[in-house]
Scaffold this motif. Structure first.
Motif, mmCIF file in Angstrom:
data_model
loop_
_atom_site.group_PDB
_atom_site.id
_atom_site.type_symbol
_atom_site.label_atom_id
_atom_site.label_comp_id
_atom_site.label_asym_id
_atom_site.label_seq_id
_atom_site.Cartn_x
_atom_site.Cartn_y
_atom_site.Cartn_z
ATOM 1 N N VAL A 102 24.607 55.363 -13.998
ATOM 2 C CA VAL A 102 24.736 56.624 -14.227
ATOM 3 C C VAL A 102 24.772 57.127 -15.448
ATOM 4 C CG1 VAL A 102 26.654 58.423 -13.960
ATOM 5 C CG2 VAL A 102 26.166 56.905 -12.157
ATOM 6 N N GLY A 103 25.056 56.263 -16.645
ATOM 7 C CA GLY A 103 25.046 56.580 -18.067
ATOM 8 C C GLY A 103 23.572 56.673 -18.612
ATOM 9 N N LYS A 104 22.598 56.223 -17.859
ATOM 10 C CA LYS A 104 21.223 56.255 -18.183
ATOM 11 C C LYS A 104 20.513 57.650 -17.930
ATOM 12 C CE LYS A 104 20.600 52.706 -20.937
ATOM 13 N NZ LYS A 104 19.894 52.673 -22.347
ATOM 14 N N VAL A 105 20.893 58.318 -16.830
ATOM 15 C CA VAL A 105 20.477 59.471 -16.289
ATOM 16 C C VAL A 105 20.126 60.479 -17.428
ATOM 17 C CG1 VAL A 105 21.078 61.498 -14.622
ATOM 18 C CG2 VAL A 105 21.372 59.232 -13.957
ATOM 19 N N GLY A 106 21.028 60.847 -18.329
ATOM 20 C CA GLY A 106 20.908 61.753 -19.472
ATOM 21 C C GLY A 106 19.666 61.361 -19.991
ATOM 22 N N GLU A 107 19.424 60.034 -20.542
ATOM 23 C CA GLU A 107 18.280 59.743 -21.395
ATOM 24 C C GLU A 107 17.076 59.820 -20.779
ATOM 25 O OE1 GLU A 107 19.399 55.842 -22.945
ATOM 26 O OE2 GLU A 107 17.120 55.561 -23.799
ATOM 27 N N LEU A 108 17.253 59.523 -19.316
ATOM 28 C CA LEU A 108 15.889 59.637 -18.354
ATOM 29 C C LEU A 108 15.332 61.060 -18.537
ATOM 30 C CD1 LEU A 108 16.063 57.850 -15.374
ATOM 31 C CD2 LEU A 108 14.764 57.093 -17.329
ATOM 32 N N ALA A 109 16.526 62.011 -18.172
ATOM 33 C CA ALA A 109 16.183 63.515 -18.081
ATOM 34 C C ALA A 109 15.583 64.009 -19.384
ATOM 35 C CB ALA A 109 17.312 64.250 -17.464
ATOM 36 N N GLU A 110 16.325 63.600 -20.316
ATOM 37 C CA GLU A 110 16.047 64.039 -21.738
ATOM 38 C C GLU A 110 14.656 63.837 -22.098
ATOM 39 O OE1 GLU A 110 19.369 63.222 -24.116
ATOM 40 O OE2 GLU A 110 20.631 65.017 -23.227
ATOM 41 N N LYS A 111 14.111 62.681 -21.833
ATOM 42 C CA LYS A 111 12.852 62.167 -21.979
ATOM 43 C C LYS A 111 11.596 62.988 -21.464
ATOM 44 C CE LYS A 111 12.545 57.847 -24.563
ATOM 45 N NZ LYS A 111 11.656 56.820 -24.747
ATOM 46 N N LEU A 112 12.153 63.779 -20.602
ATOM 47 C CA LEU A 112 10.977 64.642 -19.724
ATOM 48 C C LEU A 112 10.565 65.739 -20.831
ATOM 49 C CD1 LEU A 112 12.381 65.014 -16.151
ATOM 50 C CD2 LEU A 112 10.235 63.727 -16.989
ATOM 51 N N SER A 113 11.316 65.849 -21.903
ATOM 52 C CA SER A 113 10.628 66.888 -22.840
ATOM 53 C C SER A 113 9.463 66.019 -23.574
ATOM 54 C CB SER A 113 11.480 67.198 -23.947
ATOM 55 O OG SER A 113 11.954 65.879 -24.621
ATOM 56 N N GLU A 114 9.191 64.632 -23.335
ATOM 57 C CA GLU A 114 8.207 63.946 -24.243
ATOM 58 C C GLU A 114 7.113 63.604 -22.932
ATOM 59 O OE1 GLU A 114 9.793 60.722 -26.001
ATOM 60 O OE2 GLU A 114 11.708 61.730 -26.552
ATOM 61 N N ALA A 115 7.304 63.576 -21.843
ATOM 62 C CA ALA A 115 6.356 62.835 -20.861
ATOM 63 C C ALA A 115 7.013 63.673 -19.589
ATOM 64 C CB ALA A 115 6.886 61.295 -20.841
ATOM 65 N N GLU A 116 5.707 63.438 -18.560
ATOM 66 C CA GLU A 116 6.056 63.880 -17.239
ATOM 67 C C GLU A 116 6.901 63.220 -16.563
ATOM 68 O OE1 GLU A 116 1.648 64.559 -17.459
ATOM 69 O OE2 GLU A 116 2.107 66.220 -16.274
ATOM 70 N N LEU A 117 6.714 61.627 -16.474
ATOM 71 C CA LEU A 117 7.450 60.777 -15.851
ATOM 72 C C LEU A 117 8.100 59.774 -16.523
ATOM 73 C CD1 LEU A 117 7.704 59.429 -12.987
ATOM 74 C CD2 LEU A 117 5.494 58.546 -13.286
ATOM 75 N N THR A 200 -1.617 61.655 -16.574
ATOM 76 C CA THR A 200 -0.161 61.990 -16.607
ATOM 77 C C THR A 200 0.462 61.158 -17.848
ATOM 78 O OG1 THR A 200 -0.296 62.127 -14.176
ATOM 79 C CG2 THR A 200 2.087 61.745 -15.153
ATOM 80 N N THR A 201 1.424 61.733 -18.567
ATOM 81 C CA THR A 201 1.956 61.108 -19.695
ATOM 82 C C THR A 201 3.503 60.607 -18.941
ATOM 83 O OG1 THR A 201 3.248 63.390 -19.999
ATOM 84 C CG2 THR A 201 1.452 62.615 -21.315
ATOM 85 N N ILE A 202 3.514 58.998 -19.446
ATOM 86 C CA ILE A 202 4.640 58.357 -19.046
ATOM 87 C C ILE A 202 5.434 57.922 -20.046
ATOM 88 C CG2 ILE A 202 5.439 56.426 -17.580
ATOM 89 C CD1 ILE A 202 2.785 56.620 -16.052
#
Ligand code: GTP
Ligand code: MG
Length: 234
Positions: A102-117, A200-202
């Protein structure tokens, strides 16, 4: 400051996760106060649905997608249907059995500002036996090689079930290529990588805390292996 993630919906596919669902939903809401959650349930008979209904009465950001009467049940189908209901620009897909941090959800979501996936990459898998490790490594390598040869996007964890994606991207793929998904399959990320355009940016986020489920039963069955092969070679 901790992210509230008001622009993010977590999709939790469930099948008989009564022992886990309260914990994972509570943990997400505790950490990210404005996060949205859709539980995509495929006909649980153990109280999972009732538990989610109870939570959603108190918190309007938590919704139940009841797929009990759908003709096709499956992990991928559930995620696809949930994607069509998401109202935020970002979404995260994770298992409901507390295997994904759960603690990594924030990091994953915030990186969507740099990539689409943004793909959660397991750098270490704890307490898997020799055979599960070997089979998993072989299939991952095969998937990686096949996708490379076909000019498709790849990841260091092709088999990851933990990823964030721009809602619009997944929705477009689902609307255009629904038949391209192996609906009963477990590896929806493979289907997405296959159908997302090569531009697609990953991005990736590493984590080392993936471990065996502690409560509830695994739904993984031999047929899922065939579905995975269908996702790789189809
Ligand atoms: N909606 C839906 N969810 C499912 C289905 N099968 C499994 N799930 C959920 O998908 C997630 C992953 O399933 P698991 O059985 O944990 O599969 P796994 O993580 O590969 O296997 P384990 O390591 O043994 O836990 C869990 O949250 C399950 O409840 C299904 O057919 N439909
Ligand atoms: Mg699991």
């Amino acid at each position: 400051m901790m992210a509230t993630l008001s622009d993010t919906t977590v999709v939790l596919p469930t099948l008989n996760e009564a022992d886990n669902i309260r914990k994972v939903v509570g943990s997400l809401l505790g950490r990210y106060s404005k996060i949205h959650i859709i539980v995509a349930d495929d006909g649980s008979a153990d109280g999972t649905v009732q538990a989610v209904k109870r939570i959603s009465l108190k918190n309007r950001n938590v919704r139940l997608l009841d797929r009990r009467n759908r003709p096709v049940h499956g992990l991928a189908a559930s995620i696809m249907d949930a994607a069509l209901l998401v109202r935020t620009p970002n979404m995260v897909v994770m298992d409901a059995d507390m295997q994904h941090p759960v603690g990594k959800v924030g990091e994953l979501a915030e990186k969507l500002s740099e990539a689409e996936l943004v793909i959660g990459v397991r750098t270490r898998v704890r307490n898997w036996g020799f055979w599960r490790r070997l089979v998993s490594k072989t299939i991952s390598f095969t998937a990686y090689a096949v996708f490379k040869i076909r000019g498709k996007p790849t990841s260091n964890d092709m088999m990851s079930g933990f990823f964030a994606i721009k809602t619009g991207l997944l929705r477009d793929i689902v609307r255009k290529d629904r038949k391209g998904f192996v609906e009963r399959g477990y590896k929806v990320l493979l289907d997405i990588l296959k159908m997302a355009g090569s531009r697609t940016t990953i991005a990736e986020v590493n984590y080392s805390t993936f471990h065996d489920r502690t409560v509830g039963k695994s739904k993984l069955a031999p047929r899922h292996m065939l579905y995975t092969l269908a996702s790789i070679f189809g």
